[in-house]
Design a protein around this motif. Sequence first.
Motif, mmCIF file in Angstrom:
data_model
loop_
_atom_site.group_PDB
_atom_site.id
_atom_site.type_symbol
_atom_site.label_atom_id
_atom_site.label_comp_id
_atom_site.label_asym_id
_atom_site.label_seq_id
_atom_site.Cartn_x
_atom_site.Cartn_y
_atom_site.Cartn_z
ATOM 1 N N ILE A 6 25.970 31.523 73.507
ATOM 2 C CA ILE A 6 25.495 30.247 74.043
ATOM 3 C C ILE A 6 25.056 30.503 75.477
ATOM 4 O O ILE A 6 25.850 30.938 76.300
ATOM 5 C CB ILE A 6 26.608 29.193 74.022
ATOM 6 N N GLN A 7 23.800 30.224 75.758
ATOM 7 C CA GLN A 7 23.257 30.527 77.076
ATOM 8 C C GLN A 7 22.745 29.260 77.742
ATOM 9 O O GLN A 7 22.152 28.419 77.089
ATOM 10 C CB GLN A 7 22.124 31.536 76.943
ATOM 11 N N ALA A 8 22.958 29.158 79.022
ATOM 12 C CA ALA A 8 22.504 27.989 79.786
ATOM 13 C C ALA A 8 21.148 28.227 80.422
ATOM 14 O O ALA A 8 20.792 27.570 81.384
ATOM 15 C CB ALA A 8 23.547 27.644 80.845
ATOM 16 N N SER A 28 22.797 20.167 76.481
ATOM 17 C CA SER A 28 23.349 21.052 77.506
ATOM 18 C C SER A 28 23.579 22.460 76.961
ATOM 19 O O SER A 28 23.456 23.429 77.694
ATOM 20 C CB SER A 28 24.645 20.483 78.081
ATOM 21 N N ARG A 29 23.900 22.570 75.660
ATOM 22 C CA ARG A 29 24.153 23.883 75.056
ATOM 23 C C ARG A 29 23.677 23.973 73.618
ATOM 24 O O ARG A 29 24.171 24.788 72.848
ATOM 25 C CB ARG A 29 25.648 24.198 75.118
ATOM 26 N N HIS A 30 22.753 23.105 73.228
ATOM 27 C CA HIS A 30 22.200 23.182 71.876
ATOM 28 C C HIS A 30 20.734 22.762 71.891
ATOM 29 O O HIS A 30 20.263 22.147 72.844
ATOM 30 C CB HIS A 30 23.002 22.338 70.882
ATOM 31 N N GLY A 44 22.980 26.455 68.469
ATOM 32 C CA GLY A 44 23.678 26.441 69.756
ATOM 33 C C GLY A 44 25.139 26.075 69.568
ATOM 34 O O GLY A 44 25.746 26.355 68.541
ATOM 35 N N TRP A 45 25.683 25.409 70.574
ATOM 36 C CA TRP A 45 27.092 25.026 70.595
ATOM 37 C C TRP A 45 27.287 23.796 69.713
ATOM 38 O O TRP A 45 26.572 22.805 69.864
ATOM 39 C CB TRP A 45 27.491 24.731 72.031
ATOM 40 N N SER A 58 29.421 26.635 65.784
ATOM 41 C CA SER A 58 28.282 26.977 66.626
ATOM 42 C C SER A 58 27.435 28.009 65.892
ATOM 43 O O SER A 58 27.922 28.681 64.983
ATOM 44 C CB SER A 58 28.767 27.552 67.963
#
Length: 105
Positions: A6-8, A28-30, A44-45, A58
Motif C-alpha cells: 500500500i503506497q501513499a 487515502s489508500r485505495h 489497495g487497502w 487488501s
Amino acid sequence: AAFISIQAFPALLDLPQQLEVSRVSCGSRHTAVVTCSGELYTWGWGKYGQLGHGDNASSDEPRPVKYLAAEGLRAEDVVCGPWTTYVCVLEARGHREGSAPAPLL
C-alpha cells in the motif's frame, strides 16, 4: 500473510489490456476505476470493506466488484473517500431504469 504494498504516492499499474477505463477515483489508500463496459475494479487497502469485495482484505491487484454484475447493475461513476467508495449505478436492461449512488460499505 501476504505482503500488500500500500503506497501513499502514485504508481504505474498495468490493467488487463481489454479494459477501457472511463472513470478513476482514489481514496487515502485505495483506488477504484469504472470501465467503459460498466464494470468496477478496486484495489489497495481494504480494512473497512471499501473495496466492495465482501471482505476486509487488501489487494495489490485490481479486482472486479462482482456484486454489481450479480445484481444487474452497471457502474457509471465512482468517488472514493478516505475509507469509503461510492458508485453511481444504472440498472441493466431488463431491470427497472434509474440510477442511484450506492455505498459499497
